[in-house]
Design an enzyme around this catalytic site. Structure first.
Site, short mmCIF file in Angstrom:
data_model
loop_
_atom_site.label_atom_id
_atom_site.label_comp_id
_atom_site.label_asym_id
_atom_site.label_seq_id
_atom_site.Cartn_x
_atom_site.Cartn_y
_atom_site.Cartn_z
N LYS A 1 -51.08 18.11 -1.36
CA LYS A 1 -51.45 16.80 -1.87
C LYS A 1 -52.97 16.74 -1.98
O LYS A 1 -53.67 17.65 -1.57
CB LYS A 1 -50.92 15.72 -0.96
N ASP B 1 -48.71 22.88 -5.94
CA ASP B 1 -49.59 21.87 -5.35
C ASP B 1 -49.71 20.67 -6.28
O ASP B 1 -49.15 20.65 -7.37
CB ASP B 1 -50.95 22.47 -4.98
N MET C 1 -64.79 19.32 -5.33
CA MET C 1 -64.45 18.59 -4.09
C MET C 1 -65.67 17.90 -3.48
O MET C 1 -65.87 17.94 -2.26
CB MET C 1 -63.78 19.54 -3.09
#
Length: 514
Positions: free
Chosen positions: A60, A38, A179
């Protein structure tokens, strides 16, 4: 004959720099047939795989295109059923918001042997690299890790994770949020609405455990504004709690190049070797490697008729011995052959295979290598040159003039990864120095500038490893200037290139002092 059974390793690459991977994870990489990686894994780790390894980019970053998880699962199954050793390489730890559990279940459901190799999660490593321990006896005896991003609904809309924020705000200890950068203001607001004090220490660490790392410390109430002002972007880790007020970092970098940002271009292998030497001098390195060495499909010629082997790069050595293995050639076929190399880097790589060079020029370029071999070889002897396709004409020209017979065998081709080149063009604009190790690197980088319709800032100084590299730069500057200043290393090695930058910095400091 029973078909060989494949196996999959879910390997955590760790957070940040390549050397944070575990010993077991690295061992798996070094013997795998296929690697699915990744975007958060360090590029240098891919150099650790065998040359014949198939490399597949499957992920991505936020808001970019990504391979669907179902397709990743299908690929893992397909490659393993072909009898291959497969590594699924992930940033951080596979089981910490890495969807490793989903992949393990898919593989187990098909009866595929699979093993998880833990990695250092960014939830721990990124704060630590900024001097923030996620637990501390005096102020935090527990840590809660969550993701602030979730996808839901028919349209698969991404939004802030729905959670009981009142319960979250009441927790003691440290909150580590992954995130969450795209929802930072909303996240902080919900926590304060739920009872979390606005003056709670908080921090954001961007590109944690890398040379690009940046961090901001503030309070929960002022964090979003501070991050926006500082220009921090994902990937980043958010820390909320008393530990965010601590600063236990090792201090500033030391060395001749401390405080400088140096961008390195070339293949991943060359860039990694150069980056290591720059870091030893305290530089912050920007990885701008966008070239990859792709092996040709042509078989090696029969070696019986050759008296000399000639290598012009470490890549050439590695690809030569890889072809020997693939074609099941016995190393004893090299018995009696003499070996010439272009310079110390190639000589060192050759020694890794248990072979020692018989000849190396005093000036490390193709012209002088050709002159040296021409002077040492007898007229009846034949030379096998193993190098990249479209190699320097100076080498073969000198052999032609001396009447020496040779075969110029293309072991590999240099190809540009357009996506990585696009990133390199953007990132190089932030550097103090931009380093090139080949004329092809210069030309390909220029193509990237033209494609992006941009130019380097005048303040970026370019350093080239040799005259040919610098000559290509001068040639294309007539059409598209790259920058205002250019340096040329006196010795055509990675050490020489680093020394060139050090000397320039010393000269600049002396000038300022004067």
């Amino acid at each position: 004959m029973e078909k060989k059974k494949g196996k999959v390793y879910l390997v955590g690459a760790g957070c940040g720099e390549a050397d944070l991977i575990t010993v077991r994870g690295l061992a798996c990489l070094r013997r795998c047939d296929v690697v699915l990686y990744d975007s958060l894994t360090a590029a240098q780790l891919l150099e650790q795989t065998p040359l014949s390894c198939e490399k597949i980019n499957v992920g991505k970053r936020y808001a970019g295109k990504a391979m669907p998880q179902e397709e990743i699962n299908r690929l893992l199954l397909e490659k393993a059923k072909e009898g291959k050793v497969v590594v699924r390489l992930k940033g951080g730890d596979p089981y910490v918001f890495g969807r490793g559990g989903e992949e393990m279940l898919a593989l187990q459901g098909e009866g595929i042997a699979c093993e998880e190799i833990p990695g250092i999660t960014s939830a721990i490593a990124a704060p630590a690299s900024a001097g923030i321990p996620v637990t501390h006896r005096q102020c935090s005896r527990m840590v809660t890790i969550l993701t602030a991003s979730s996808v839901s609904g028919e349209g698969k809309q991404e939004s802030l994770t729905p959670i009981d924020y009142k319960a979250l705000a009441s927790l003691e200890g440290t909150l580590v949020i992954l995130m969450g950068m795209h929802h930072l203001k909303e996240l902080a607001g919900k926590l304060m609405e739920a009872g979390k004090r606005g003056d709670t220490p908080a921090a954001v660490i961007m590109d944690g455990a890398t040379d690009r790392q940046r961090s901001v410390r503030a309070t929960l109430e002022t964090l979003a504004e501070a991050v926006e002002k500082a220009g921090l972007k994902p990937p980043a880790v958010i820390v909320i709690g008393e530990v965010a007020a601590l600063s236990l970092s090792a201090g500033t970098a030391q060395g001749e190049l401390a405080g400088l940002r140096v961008a390195v271009t070339g293949t991943e292998g060359f860039s990694a070797r150069l980056a290591e030497k720059l870091k030893e001098q305290g530089a912050s390195v920007i990885d701008c490697s966008f070239l990859r060495a792709v092996p040709t499909k042509e078989r090696l010629p029969e070696l019986d008729g050759y008296s000399w082997l000639c290598f012009t790069s470490p890549n050439g050595v590695a690809h030569f011995f890889s072809k020997l293995r693939e074609e099941k050639r016995d190393l004893r076929t090299l018995s009696g052959m003499r070996i010439a190399v272009i310079g110390p880097g190639t000589k060192s790589r050759l020694e890794e295979y248990g072979f020692y060079a018989d000849a190396m020029p005093s000036v490390y370029d193709a012209d002088h290598l050709g002159l040296l071999v021409a002077s040492l070889a007898e007229k009846e002897e034949k030379i096998l040159i193993c190098r990249a396709d479209k190699g320097s004409r100076e080498l073969t020209r000198n052999l032609d003039q001396a009447g020496i017979s040779y075969t110029d065998f293309p072991l590999y081709e240099l190809e540009a990864d357009r996506e990585k080149r696009r990133e390199a063009v953007r990132n190089a604009a932030e550097a103090d120095y931009l380093l090139f190790g080949s004329a092809s690197g210069v030309e390909t980088f220029r193509d990237g500038l033209l494609e992006e319709k941009t130019e380097l800032p005048e303040r970026v100084t370019i350093a080239c490893i040799g005259e040919k590299c610098a000559g290509k730069l001068q040639e294309i500057q007539l059409r598209n200037p790259l920058s205002g200043g250019t340096l040329v290393a006196e010795e055509f090695t990675t050490e020489g290139l680093v020394r060139c930058v050090i000397n320039e910095e010393k000269a600049r400091r002396t000038g300022k002092d004067a």
